[in-house]
Design a protein around this motif. Sequence first.
Motif, short mmCIF file in Angstrom:
data_model
loop_
_atom_site.label_atom_id
_atom_site.label_comp_id
_atom_site.label_asym_id
_atom_site.label_seq_id
_atom_site.Cartn_x
_atom_site.Cartn_y
_atom_site.Cartn_z
N ARG A 165 53.28 -16.02 22.21
CA ARG A 165 53.13 -15.07 23.33
C ARG A 165 52.70 -15.84 24.57
O ARG A 165 51.68 -16.52 24.54
N THR A 211 55.41 -12.02 28.80
CA THR A 211 54.77 -10.90 29.48
C THR A 211 54.83 -11.03 31.00
O THR A 211 54.92 -12.12 31.55
N ASP A 263 57.77 -6.54 30.02
CA ASP A 263 57.68 -7.56 28.98
C ASP A 263 59.01 -7.65 28.22
O ASP A 263 59.76 -6.67 28.14
N ASN A 304 53.22 -16.16 29.27
CA ASN A 304 53.84 -15.61 30.48
C ASN A 304 55.17 -16.32 30.71
O ASN A 304 55.54 -17.25 29.98
N GLY A 335 46.11 -11.71 29.33
CA GLY A 335 47.14 -12.22 28.41
C GLY A 335 46.51 -12.77 27.13
O GLY A 335 47.02 -12.55 26.03
N CYS A 336 45.40 -13.47 27.28
CA CYS A 336 44.70 -14.02 26.10
C CYS A 336 44.24 -12.88 25.19
O CYS A 336 44.30 -12.98 23.95
#
Length: 277
Positions: A133, A179, A183, A135, A208-209
């Motif tokens: 996962r 994302t 997304d 960006n 995001g984390c």
Amino acid sequence: MYFTAVFLFSLVGELTVKIEQALADLRNQAPLVQCITNYVAMNIAANVVLAAGASPAMVHAEAEVANFVPISGALTINIGTLSPDWVAAMQLAADTAVSAGVPWVLDPVAHFATPYRGEVVRDLITRRPTIIRGNASEIMALIGAETAGKGADSGDSVADAESAAISLAQSQGCVVAVTGEVDFVTDGDRSARVTGGSEIMPMITAMGCSLTALMGAFAAVAPPLEAAVAALAHFAEAGLTAAQRADGPGSFQVAFLDALPNVMPSDLDKPGRVQWL
Ligand SMILES: Nc1ncnc2c1ncn2[C@@H]1O[C@H](COP(=O)(O)OP(=O)(O)OP(=O)(O)O)[C@@H](O)[C@H]1O
Ligand SMILES: Cc1ncsc1CCO
Ligand SMILES: [Mg+2]
């Protein structure tokens, strides 16, 4: 034609049910999620996982990861504030997860920023993550594409990263989630876009984390593609609710935590939320 349409409709229907079921199962089972994450994210990521309904543990010492991973429902590894000691623990944790059949999620924070980060991430990817996962800039850079990323922040659009995500998913045999405003998630064969959230979200560090940690919680109770979509949809829904209540990034963070437990399984596939491609 008719049979193709019926087949596709039933496939999408089946995936939709799995996403709803994933959130119901997450709340029923409250899986233990071992998170190796960065100093910036540790508190907010643990709170997000708890508020969503699972049980986080921020455990990263090399001396204990081999004992902790097998009792966890999932493992997440985020390289945000890495150092050599932590990298040894990440490698051991990833290998233990694969041997024990525990799904693990990789978050390659800013891996393109220094040779050290790049090497660490390339090594971790050989240890077979279940889901990656990141960006848009992080995902593009994983296939060697030029990016406009600046440290942990993306400088690229998700649309520009979609083909990179598909080739990465195919070459690594994992699920890849990119994302941003909309997304994108793929297993290299089936893909979906998830809409929602808020433009305030990239103004808050470690969102995001925290999403990566939540994706681990869903991966403990659902197959990888459905787990990734469910986590993205959970964030999208909570982000929309929080945006209605917040005055800016500070109050958004509080409103977002408040919104997470109130997201219901049927919210995850509201019309317009998840588009299967
Ligand atoms: N412009 C936007 N509109 C709506 N939602 C967004 C937007 N940008 C990011 N998000 C949402 O914010 C969450 C975090 O994604 P983002 O891409 O910002 O992660 P990130 O860059 O890895 O963050 P960090 O490294 O700071 O933790 C995701 O759920 C994503 O959908
Ligand atoms: C700001 C920052 N720096 C290293 S990790 C991190 C959190 C967002 O990825
Ligand atoms: Mg990030």
